[in-house]
Design an enzyme around this catalytic site. Sequence first.
Site, PDB file in Angstrom:
ATOM      1  N   SER A 168      14.967  23.705  27.842  1.00  0.00           N
ATOM      2  CA  SER A 168      15.907  22.638  28.177  1.00  0.00           C
ATOM      3  C   SER A 168      17.295  22.977  27.634  1.00  0.00           C
ATOM      4  CB  SER A 168      15.376  21.306  27.647  1.00  0.00           C
ATOM      5  OG  SER A 168      16.049  20.221  28.240  1.00  0.00           O
TER       6      SER A 168
ATOM      7  N   ASP B  26      11.472  19.767  33.154  1.00  0.00           N
ATOM      8  CA  ASP B  26      11.921  20.161  31.822  1.00  0.00           C
ATOM      9  C   ASP B  26      10.804  20.777  30.973  1.00  0.00           C
ATOM     10  OD1 ASP B  26      12.771  19.926  29.009  1.00  0.00           O
ATOM     11  OD2 ASP B  26      14.418  18.724  29.799  1.00  0.00           O
TER      12      ASP B  26
END
Length: 308
Positions: free
Chosen positions: A50, A212
């Site tokens: 991320s 993510d």
Amino acid sequence: MTDAIRDLPDALVLGAGGTLGEAWLRGVLGGLEAGAGLDFGACEYLLGTSAGSIVAATLAAGKRPEAGEAAARAWAHAAALPAEAGEVGGPGNPLGVIGRGAARFGRAVATPFAPLALATTAPAGRLARAAVLSRAPRPERTLGDLGAYVDALAPRFDGRLRIFAVARTSGRRVSFGAPDAPRATVAEAVLASCAVPWIFAPVEINGREYVDGGVWSPTNLDAAPAGRGSRVLCLIPTAGAALAPLRTASAAAAGYEAMALKARGAEVRTIVPDEASLAAIGPDLMDPSRRATVASAGYAQGRRLTGT
């Protein structure tokens, strides 16, 4: 470990943490580089999840950490939601959106934080994630210009870079850049790794959807290609998150994952936001107005960690 950081690790692991996590990562690395004369772009492995994927891609491109600031700013802009409530965690606050999703998500995926479930083949973790992701609302919001900014840095998968995402339908962790990973450009992988559920639409790569990488782990530290004698440095922005469950999950995951590496003979050191960085980050990890303040606090923390 309490010794000053003076040497380059073999593997650098950069965790999730929203736009302020990226600013903190960038600041800490800048302070470490300035204080100890290090070049983290020369690490044998660079792993990012991320927010950490933006910084890892920047370093893999041979750029200084601050070169990825424009990409992270685009991510923050894309994530901005209208303020419908003044309190932290309100319906217009990105942290509130993530928090409400995480509250539902956490109960379903407690098992991935158990040591025996860390393997990517563990069915309980994959199936729990897939079930939650399939039931989650599907946002239409996309990641805007983030991919273009990453492309402009000209990073490539050269065997050193690993970027983590989660396959939406299977719940399985994917390490883009690893030898057995699906083919993707670095920009595509970063977009997938930054596609926070409940905020952004999944990112499609070669017909499959990804979200993510923090959905699997805040750091994915256990996936570092490290063995006996390897030195691993892991930065964990979410260890300073305002949400207590996120702090607890981050600490637990990093602890179990570090044990997995140590069992393979690796030396592991972790860095979390100190008190000054915590104060700078504040309650909302996606607040773009605090990016410069957080980066400065991270830089000062990095310098202190080198003893300068």
